[in-house]
Design a protein around this motif. Structure first.
Motif, mmCIF file in Angstrom:
data_model
loop_
_atom_site.group_PDB
_atom_site.id
_atom_site.type_symbol
_atom_site.label_atom_id
_atom_site.label_comp_id
_atom_site.label_asym_id
_atom_site.label_seq_id
_atom_site.Cartn_x
_atom_site.Cartn_y
_atom_site.Cartn_z
ATOM 1 N N LEU A 228 -31.599 -13.733 36.661
ATOM 2 C CA LEU A 228 -32.961 -13.786 36.067
ATOM 3 C C LEU A 228 -32.916 -14.028 34.467
ATOM 4 N N ASP A 229 -32.929 -15.200 33.951
ATOM 5 C CA ASP A 229 -32.738 -15.552 32.580
ATOM 6 C C ASP A 229 -34.208 -15.283 32.015
ATOM 7 N N GLY A 230 -34.113 -14.731 30.565
ATOM 8 C CA GLY A 230 -35.529 -14.266 29.978
ATOM 9 C C GLY A 230 -36.025 -13.187 30.565
ATOM 10 N N SER A 231 -35.151 -12.309 30.968
ATOM 11 C CA SER A 231 -35.864 -11.271 31.528
ATOM 12 C C SER A 231 -36.744 -10.276 30.688
ATOM 13 N N ILE B 253 -36.104 -22.693 18.312
ATOM 14 C CA ILE B 253 -35.145 -21.679 17.452
ATOM 15 C C ILE B 253 -35.805 -20.397 17.319
ATOM 16 N N ASN B 254 -34.871 -19.245 17.212
ATOM 17 C CA ASN B 254 -35.596 -18.034 17.072
ATOM 18 C C ASN B 254 -35.624 -17.795 15.671
ATOM 19 N N MET B 255 -36.804 -18.291 14.904
ATOM 20 C CA MET B 255 -36.919 -18.179 13.456
ATOM 21 C C MET B 255 -36.421 -17.003 12.584
ATOM 22 N N ARG C 140 -41.549 -24.781 19.151
ATOM 23 C CA ARG C 140 -41.797 -24.124 20.406
ATOM 24 C C ARG C 140 -40.932 -23.166 20.556
ATOM 25 N N TRP C 141 -41.114 -22.040 21.434
ATOM 26 C CA TRP C 141 -40.051 -21.038 21.317
ATOM 27 C C TRP C 141 -40.697 -20.366 22.621
ATOM 28 N N VAL C 142 -39.980 -20.223 23.914
ATOM 29 C CA VAL C 142 -40.501 -19.545 25.184
ATOM 30 C C VAL C 142 -40.020 -18.178 25.116
ATOM 31 N N ALA C 143 -38.708 -18.089 24.659
ATOM 32 C CA ALA C 143 -37.819 -16.889 24.494
ATOM 33 C C ALA C 143 -37.110 -16.570 25.809
ATOM 34 N N ALA C 144 -37.214 -17.783 26.875
ATOM 35 C CA ALA C 144 -36.294 -17.669 27.837
ATOM 36 C C ALA C 144 -35.822 -18.985 27.857
ATOM 37 N N MET C 145 -34.602 -19.318 27.826
ATOM 38 C CA MET C 145 -33.633 -20.670 27.688
ATOM 39 C C MET C 145 -34.196 -21.634 28.723
ATOM 40 N N VAL C 146 -34.394 -20.887 29.829
ATOM 41 C CA VAL C 146 -34.775 -21.804 30.978
ATOM 42 C C VAL C 146 -36.282 -22.520 31.008
ATOM 43 N N LEU D 3 -35.351 -30.343 20.883
ATOM 44 C CA LEU D 3 -34.218 -29.704 20.418
ATOM 45 C C LEU D 3 -34.209 -28.324 20.740
ATOM 46 N N PHE D 4 -33.159 -27.725 21.384
ATOM 47 C CA PHE D 4 -33.164 -26.084 21.616
ATOM 48 C C PHE D 4 -32.041 -25.939 21.011
ATOM 49 N N THR D 5 -31.921 -24.657 20.091
ATOM 50 C CA THR D 5 -30.632 -24.178 19.509
ATOM 51 C C THR D 5 -30.629 -22.712 19.768
ATOM 52 N N TYR D 6 -29.379 -21.932 19.984
ATOM 53 C CA TYR D 6 -29.481 -20.628 19.693
ATOM 54 C C TYR D 6 -28.099 -20.786 18.903
ATOM 55 N N PRO D 7 -28.011 -20.694 17.605
ATOM 56 C CA PRO D 7 -26.978 -20.786 16.822
ATOM 57 C C PRO D 7 -25.950 -19.816 16.363
ATOM 58 N N ALA E 183 -22.673 -15.136 18.634
ATOM 59 C CA ALA E 183 -23.446 -16.052 19.456
ATOM 60 C C ALA E 183 -23.944 -15.231 20.263
ATOM 61 N N LYS E 184 -25.208 -15.737 21.002
ATOM 62 C CA LYS E 184 -25.997 -14.847 21.943
ATOM 63 C C LYS E 184 -25.695 -15.420 23.488
ATOM 64 N N LEU E 185 -25.800 -16.733 23.527
ATOM 65 C CA LEU E 185 -25.774 -17.167 25.085
ATOM 66 C C LEU E 185 -24.405 -17.133 25.692
ATOM 67 N N ARG E 186 -24.500 -17.344 26.940
ATOM 68 C CA ARG E 186 -23.215 -16.968 27.720
ATOM 69 C C ARG E 186 -22.645 -18.745 28.071
ATOM 70 N N LEU E 187 -21.516 -18.924 27.923
ATOM 71 C CA LEU E 187 -21.184 -20.200 28.421
ATOM 72 C C LEU E 187 -21.052 -20.459 29.761
ATOM 73 N N TYR F 291 -22.871 -19.051 32.164
ATOM 74 C CA TYR F 291 -23.880 -18.773 33.029
ATOM 75 C C TYR F 291 -25.276 -19.616 32.454
ATOM 76 N N GLU F 292 -25.139 -19.970 31.050
ATOM 77 C CA GLU F 292 -26.101 -20.664 30.625
ATOM 78 C C GLU F 292 -25.799 -21.825 29.830
ATOM 79 N N GLY F 293 -24.874 -21.875 28.990
ATOM 80 C CA GLY F 293 -24.205 -23.040 28.357
ATOM 81 C C GLY F 293 -24.020 -24.210 29.117
HETATM 82 O O1 F6P Z 1 -30.057 -13.981 26.965
HETATM 83 C C1 F6P Z 1 -30.625 -14.816 27.124
HETATM 84 C C2 F6P Z 1 -32.173 -15.101 26.492
HETATM 85 O O2 F6P Z 1 -33.041 -14.470 27.317
HETATM 86 C C3 F6P Z 1 -32.404 -16.493 26.681
HETATM 87 O O3 F6P Z 1 -33.134 -16.980 27.754
HETATM 88 C C4 F6P Z 1 -33.257 -16.723 25.417
HETATM 89 O O4 F6P Z 1 -33.265 -18.208 24.781
HETATM 90 C C5 F6P Z 1 -32.829 -15.608 24.414
HETATM 91 O O5 F6P Z 1 -32.069 -14.809 25.048
HETATM 92 C C6 F6P Z 1 -34.152 -15.079 23.664
HETATM 93 O O6 F6P Z 1 -33.625 -14.235 22.664
HETATM 94 P P1 F6P Z 1 -34.354 -13.898 21.570
HETATM 95 O O7 F6P Z 1 -35.814 -14.208 21.798
HETATM 96 O O8 F6P Z 1 -34.209 -12.382 21.603
HETATM 97 O O9 F6P Z 1 -33.550 -14.176 20.352
#
Ligand code: F6P
Length: 327
Positions: A103-106, A194-196, A228-234, A246-250, A260-264, A266-268
């Motif tokens: 469950l991504d974006g929990s 991106i999470n600004m 735009r930022w859904v806060a769930a990568m999916v 463009l989506f980035t979590y740099p 880095a935040k995201l997992r290779l 399960y997500e990357g």
């Molecule tokens: O770990 C996953 C996740 O929920 C992604 O789906 C999402 O892009 C990111 O974390 C959001 O993190 P935050 O908004 O806390 O930076």
């Protein structure tokens, strides 16, 4: 091709069985999500996962549902989940390994926003009971990848290596109907995600890139961008498959233990296969995601993916920066 069954009837039946098991479980997870608080599944489970994050009840439930389904598929040799410390062997004679984020974006669950299940399927490279090192295959080895997005409608994005296709779940008969065959991501875009709030923690070339976007038509890019930022990568990746972006979590310096935040695994990797199969690009800003040799099951990576012109611009800024500092 009209529906998922058509696609699955044209691939290896053992692989099809693994995919069906995941997509069927997605239907059951969707039913729970639809009931929300009425199913008593919201809130925290009171545990932390291996990443040190609080687990939600539904993270745990979705994880268990996928395990229960996959262990009964003879072609599934074993699985690894973002929610489990170690791998779980299934059927030693199986041909495939599965990794998933149940469950991504929990953090979106309790506010009734989009969440999703992300999965990646790898071939076996050994026989007997699978061990963790066997899972550490490059993303380019994946035989299939996808996600199920639980949004206003439930959608499946799937690739088995010949294009990325989108399916919409028909709740009347629980079938996944093709709604976009062979997704094509436009190379250019005016949208970034991106999470600004992490801006001050990014490396200089990422700061430069976002500053270029924010400068809009008065800056070097000569065009206005939207964010735009859904806060769930999916959800963010789904938007990119639908209309580019463009989506980035740099990389960031917020927490030195977690650059880095995201997992290779399960997500990357699964998202990168979907994006590349749809004509987009996916990198860490410095290398192609699917070329990374994983070193650990829960390895984290910076992610830059989507419309090729923007991914290339970010790579260029990072390369110039690395040259300037002699890296
Ligand atoms: O770990 C996953 C996740 O929920 C992604 O789906 C999402 O892009 C990111 O974390 C959001 O993190 P935050 O908004 O806390 O930076």
């Amino acid at each position: 091709m009209k529906n998922l069954t058509d696609l699955l009837s044209n691939i290896d039946s053992d692989l099809a069985a693994v995919i069906s098991s995941i997509t069927d479980t997605g239907i059951a997870i969707n039913q729970l999500l639809q009931q929300g608080a009425l199913a008593g599944i919201l809130g925290a489970a009171g545990n932390e996962n291996v990443q040190g994050e609080e687990q939600k009840k539904l993270d745990v439930i979705a994880n268990d549902m996928l395990i229960d389904a996959l262990k009964n598929v003879p072609s599934c040799a074993g699985m690894a989940s973002e929610e489990m410390d170690t791998i779980l062997p299934a059927n030693a004679s199986g041909k495939y390994l599965v990794t998933f984020d149940p469950l991504d974006g929990s953090s979106n669950i309790d506010i009734n926003m989009a969440v999703g299940t992300i999965f990646s399927i790898l071939p076996r490279t050994a026989s007997g009971e699978p061990k963790e090192p066997e899972f550490l295959q490059k993303g380019s080895e994946q035989v299939a990848a996808g996600y199920i997005l639980y949004g206003p409608s439930t959608m499946l994005a799937l690739t088995t290596g010949s294009g990325t296709h989108l399916f919409t779940l028909n709740p009347k008969d629980s079938s996944y109907v093709v709604t976009t065959e062979n997704v094509q991501i436009s190379p250019s875009t005016k949208e970034f995600a991106i999470n600004m709030s992490n801006q001050r923690h990014w490396e200089a070339p990422m700061q430069d890139y976002i500053n270029e976007c924010l400068a809009g038509e008065t800056g070097v890019r000569g065009k206005n961008f939207n964010m735009r930022w859904v806060a769930a990568m999916v959800g963010d990746v789904h938007r990119i498959l639908c209309r580019g972006g463009l989506f980035t979590y740099p990389l960031d310096k917020k927490d030195p233990k977690k650059p880095a935040k995201l997992r290779l695994m399960y997500e990357g990797n699964p998202m990168s296969m979907l994006i590349e199969q749809a004509g987009g690009q996916s990198t860490t800003a410095r290398e192609r995601m699917l070329d990374i040799q994983p070193e650990a099951l829960h390895q984290r990576v910076p992610v830059v993916l989507g419309s090729s012109e923007e991914v290339a611009r970010i790579a260029q800024l990072h390369a110039e920066f690395d040259t300037s500092v002699g890296a």
